[in-house]
Design an enzyme around this catalytic site. Structure first.
Site, PDB file in Angstrom:
ATOM      1  CE  LYS A  22      21.533 -22.257  -1.143  1.00 46.13           C
ATOM      2  NZ  LYS A  22      20.549 -23.207  -1.662  1.00 46.13           N
ATOM      3  CG  ASN A  23      18.434 -20.430  -3.222  1.00 43.47           C
ATOM      4  OD1 ASN A  23      19.195 -21.407  -3.243  1.00 43.47           O
ATOM      5  ND2 ASN A  23      17.690 -20.125  -2.173  1.00 43.47           N
ATOM      6  NE  ARG A  92      13.574 -29.327  -3.177  1.00 48.11           N
ATOM      7  CZ  ARG A  92      12.889 -30.449  -3.074  1.00 48.11           C
ATOM      8  NH1 ARG A  92      13.450 -31.554  -2.657  1.00 48.11           N
ATOM      9  NH2 ARG A  92      11.620 -30.483  -3.398  1.00 48.11           N
ATOM     10  CB  CYS A 116      18.009 -28.484   3.844  1.00 49.65           C
ATOM     11  SG  CYS A 116      19.596 -27.670   3.724  1.00 49.65           S
ATOM     12  NE  ARG A 121      12.958 -28.071   0.211  1.00 50.51           N
ATOM     13  CZ  ARG A 121      14.187 -27.593   0.021  1.00 50.51           C
ATOM     14  NH1 ARG A 121      15.217 -28.220   0.545  1.00 50.51           N
ATOM     15  NH2 ARG A 121      14.389 -26.499  -0.686  1.00 50.51           N
ATOM     16  CB  ILE A 123       8.782 -31.727  -7.406  1.00 52.03           C
ATOM     17  CG1 ILE A 123       8.761 -33.235  -7.671  1.00 52.03           C
ATOM     18  CG2 ILE A 123      10.028 -31.326  -6.630  1.00 52.03           C
ATOM     19  CD1 ILE A 123       9.833 -33.675  -8.664  1.00 52.03           C
ATOM     20  CG  ASP A 304      15.800 -19.547   2.326  1.00 53.06           C
ATOM     21  OD1 ASP A 304      15.191 -20.550   2.736  1.00 53.06           O
ATOM     22  OD2 ASP A 304      16.016 -19.326   1.117  1.00 53.06           O
ATOM     23  CB  ILE A 326       7.796 -21.514   3.698  1.00 53.26           C
ATOM     24  CG1 ILE A 326       7.496 -20.005   3.646  1.00 53.26           C
ATOM     25  CG2 ILE A 326       8.139 -22.051   2.304  1.00 53.26           C
ATOM     26  CD1 ILE A 326       6.409 -19.562   2.704  1.00 53.26           C
ATOM     27  NE  ARG A 397      23.599 -28.080   0.138  1.00 53.82           N
ATOM     28  CZ  ARG A 397      22.368 -27.876   0.605  1.00 53.82           C
ATOM     29  NH1 ARG A 397      22.019 -28.336   1.769  1.00 53.82           N
ATOM     30  NH2 ARG A 397      21.486 -27.209  -0.108  1.00 53.82           N
TER      31      ARG A 397
HETATM   32  N1  EPU Z   1       5.589 -26.714  -2.822  1.00 52.00           N
HETATM   33  C1  EPU Z   1       4.600 -27.594  -3.151  1.00 52.00           C
HETATM   34  N2  EPU Z   1       4.670 -28.213  -4.349  1.00 52.00           N
HETATM   35  C2  EPU Z   1       5.657 -27.972  -5.236  1.00 52.00           C
HETATM   36  C3  EPU Z   1       6.666 -27.060  -4.907  1.00 52.00           C
HETATM   37  C4  EPU Z   1       6.606 -26.439  -3.674  1.00 52.00           C
HETATM   38  O1  EPU Z   1       3.683 -27.843  -2.367  1.00 52.00           O
HETATM   39  O2  EPU Z   1       5.641 -28.572  -6.322  1.00 52.00           O
HETATM   40  C5  EPU Z   1       5.546 -26.049  -1.518  1.00 52.00           C
HETATM   41  C6  EPU Z   1       6.737 -26.448  -0.636  1.00 52.00           C
HETATM   42  O3  EPU Z   1       6.501 -27.639   0.058  1.00 52.00           O
HETATM   43  C7  EPU Z   1       6.882 -25.260   0.268  1.00 52.00           C
HETATM   44  C8  EPU Z   1       6.444 -24.093  -0.632  1.00 52.00           C
HETATM   45  O4  EPU Z   1       5.725 -24.663  -1.707  1.00 52.00           O
HETATM   46  O5  EPU Z   1       5.983 -25.363   1.324  1.00 52.00           O
HETATM   47  C9  EPU Z   1       7.568 -23.259  -1.181  1.00 52.00           C
HETATM   48  O6  EPU Z   1       8.492 -24.079  -1.868  1.00 52.00           O
HETATM   49  P1  EPU Z   1       9.317 -23.539  -3.104  1.00 52.00           P
HETATM   50  O7  EPU Z   1       9.045 -24.432  -4.253  1.00 52.00           O
HETATM   51  O8  EPU Z   1       9.114 -22.084  -3.263  1.00 52.00           O
HETATM   52  O9  EPU Z   1      10.784 -23.820  -2.597  1.00 52.00           O
HETATM   53  P2  EPU Z   1      11.971 -24.449  -3.400  1.00 52.00           P
HETATM   54  O10 EPU Z   1      11.942 -23.975  -4.804  1.00 52.00           O
HETATM   55  O11 EPU Z   1      12.066 -25.899  -3.148  1.00 52.00           O
HETATM   56  C10 EPU Z   1      13.579 -22.436  -2.976  1.00 52.00           C
HETATM   57  C11 EPU Z   1      14.934 -22.298  -2.365  1.00 52.00           C
HETATM   58  C12 EPU Z   1      14.829 -22.485  -0.861  1.00 52.00           C
HETATM   59  C13 EPU Z   1      13.857 -21.474  -0.290  1.00 52.00           C
HETATM   60  C14 EPU Z   1      12.496 -21.571  -1.013  1.00 52.00           C
HETATM   61  C15 EPU Z   1      11.500 -20.537  -0.565  1.00 52.00           C
HETATM   62  C16 EPU Z   1      16.367 -23.097  -4.127  1.00 52.00           C
HETATM   63  C17 EPU Z   1      17.266 -24.146  -4.630  1.00 52.00           C
HETATM   64  N3  EPU Z   1      15.814 -23.301  -2.938  1.00 52.00           N
HETATM   65  O12 EPU Z   1      13.171 -23.766  -2.658  1.00 52.00           O
HETATM   66  O13 EPU Z   1      16.132 -22.223  -0.356  1.00 52.00           O
HETATM   67  O14 EPU Z   1      13.657 -21.737   1.071  1.00 52.00           O
HETATM   68  O15 EPU Z   1      12.688 -21.461  -2.428  1.00 52.00           O
HETATM   69  O16 EPU Z   1      12.024 -19.270  -0.763  1.00 52.00           O
HETATM   70  O17 EPU Z   1      16.173 -22.074  -4.753  1.00 52.00           O
HETATM   71  C18 EPU Z   1      17.886 -22.337   1.193  1.00 52.00           C
HETATM   72  O18 EPU Z   1      18.548 -21.624   0.421  1.00 52.00           O
HETATM   73  O19 EPU Z   1      18.252 -22.594   2.373  1.00 52.00           O
HETATM   74  C19 EPU Z   1      16.623 -22.897   0.724  1.00 52.00           C
HETATM   75  C20 EPU Z   1      16.021 -23.915   1.328  1.00 52.00           C
END
Ligand code: EPU
Length: 417
Positions: A22-23, A92, A116, A121, A123, A304, A326, A397
């Site tokens: 998925k991701n 997301r 979720c 979270r 950006i 995850d 995380i 999802r």
């Molecule tokens: N973070 C920041 N600032 C940012 C981005 C992230 O502080 O600009 C922090 C987040 O708050 C978190 C950490 O960095 O504490 C990691 O976040 P990351 O950006 O790596 O996560 P993501 O890209 O939002 C993806 C997956 C998630 C998975 C995480 C970690 C997708 C669409 N989502 O999220 O998947 O948990 O990486 O591996 O790829 C799931 O599949 O259930 C899921 C939530």
């Protein structure tokens, strides 16, 4: 909304095949529009997040057609449009259109992404990366206008190795002028998959899968055909299920190296796993001892799989500890797990002590989020009696046909209205 009903306590035998990740798929689809050509993505999971991305593509005038496990994307008639909150809030990964549209048009107007509610979270790191490449950002009540006259490569250090920020910066940088270096980049297999796909389209990316990624901008990208890597989180979820209920149960079509952080922990607890080239098999369930797990970035134990592991830990003898580092809100499944009979103490919403072994009893529970929902399915499979899980849209999802796959190996599980 449908519910999932499970009658627990049945051994599971046979084979469960894992789908594409998925991701990875949710990033490859926005990446595909960086070229003005046809792209064929194979091994794409049939889950609702892919449907939500297809709606965004349709809004951008991209021609999309879906096969059983493939998606063909033709962006030759694409135009840049506003991505509304209604579209972006469904998942997301809609944020990958920020990097893709900025890279392609140097302009993007879209709303904050959904996903979720497992933590704040932010950006900020995605936006910092875009700014370093020369973009300006206006934010108004969750709507972002990101634009640049031109994008110029730069050195970008990520405060934390964010998966989303690493991929989004790659998407914005592949068509920029000059060289971009991402330091402290995330190293997840999905990042390697996206970089491989971009390179197949003509990009010049080196170092994906290490903390330093170098991207030399190219003038244009062309179409490609790419097969999505196996979903390590779906694979891990079924390997946990096999550890609890497997009787000659094989989880196939996975990359064992991608879930080593899980399989090594299960083995530490006493699970006898047969690990093959592309499968993991459990012949017989044993008696397990408590283990400690801390979620960290890849290649460490993935956040995850933290929620799906909780039911397993309720069946281990002794006190297991789980530290979630995380996300701030990833224990939402715990109250319902306790309602089913588990003994779990949580401190600061980040540290859980699971006292085992406890029998679980079927109950009415809620899927609070995607992986929390998977965790409730596992609780239902091992519980005595019937468990009914509501809000299952979250589960669908991310897990293609979870009910059909489990039924096929002997689970008493069904979707009910
Ligand atoms: N973070 C920041 N600032 C940012 C981005 C992230 O502080 O600009 C922090 C987040 O708050 C978190 C950490 O960095 O504490 C990691 O976040 P990351 O950006 O790596 O996560 P993501 O890209 O939002 C993806 C997956 C998630 C998975 C995480 C970690 C997708 C669409 N989502 O999220 O998947 O948990 O990486 O591996 O790829 C799931 O599949 O259930 C899921 C939530």
């Amino acid at each position: 909304m449908s519910r999932i009903r499970v009658k627990g306590g049945y051994e599971l035998s046979g084979e469960i095949r894992v789908e594409g990740a998925k991701n990875s798929a949710v990033a490859l689809i926005p990446a595909a529009v960086l070229c003005g050509d046809k792209v064929l993505l194979e091994n794409v999971p049939n889950i609702s997040d892919i449907g939500a991305l297809s709606e965004i593509l349709a809004c951008l005038g991209v021609d999309v057609s879906r096969g059983e496990n493939s998606i063909s994307i033709d962006s030759s008639k694409m135009s840049n449009k506003i991505i509304t909150c209604e579209l972006s809030s469904k998942l997301r990964a809609s944020y990958y259109f920020m990097g893709a549209l900025l890279g392609k048009y140097k302009y993007v107007n879209m709303c904050f992404p959904g996903g979720c509610s497992i933590g704040e979270r932010p950006i900020n790191l995605h936006l910092k990366g875009f700014e370093k490449l020369g973009a300006t950002i206006e934010e108004n009540d969750g709507n972002f206008i990101i634009k640049a006259d031109k994008l110029i490569g730069d050195d970008i250090f990520l405060d934390v190795p964010s998966v989303g920020a690493t991929i989004n910066i790659m998407l914005a940088a592949v068509l920029a002028k000059g060289k971009t270096v991402i330091d402290n980049a995330a190293m997840e297999p999905e990042i390697v998959d996206v970089a491989s796909f971009l390179n197949e389209m003509g990009a010049d990316i080196k170092g994906a899968g290490t903390p330093k990624i170098e991207i030399v901008g190219v003038d244009e990208l062309h179409g490609a055909t790419h097969s999505v890597i196996p979903d390590r989180i779906e694979a891990g979820t079924y390997v946990i299920i096999a550890s609890l209920l497997g009787h000659e149960l094989k989880v196939s079509g996975l990359v064992p190296g991608h879930i080593e952080s899980l399989t090594s922990k299960l083995e530490e607890a006493g699970v006898k796993l047969e690990i093959g080239k592309n499968y993991v098999r459990v012949d017989k369930v044993g008696s397990y001892k408590a283990i400690d797990v801390k979620t960290v970035v890849y290649p460490g134990f993935p956040t995850d799989l933290q929620q799906p592991l909780i039911p397993f830990l309720t069946q281990c003898h002794g006190v297991s500890h789980v530290e979630e580092t995380i996300y701030e809100n990833r224990f939402m499944n715990i109250p319902d797990t306790v309602k089913m009979g588990a003994k779990i103490d949580v401190v600061d919403n980040t540290y859980a002590s699971i006292h085992g072994k406890t029998a679980l009893v079927g109950s009415d529970v809620v899927a609070t989020d995607l992986r929390g929902g998977a965790s409730m399915v596992i609780c239902g499979l091992i519980a005595d009696g019937v468990t009914t899980i509501s809000n299952v849209g979250h589960i669908l999802r991310g897990y293609q046909d979870i009910v059909g796959k489990l039924k096929n190996v002997g689970a008493k599980i069904e979707i009910v209205d």
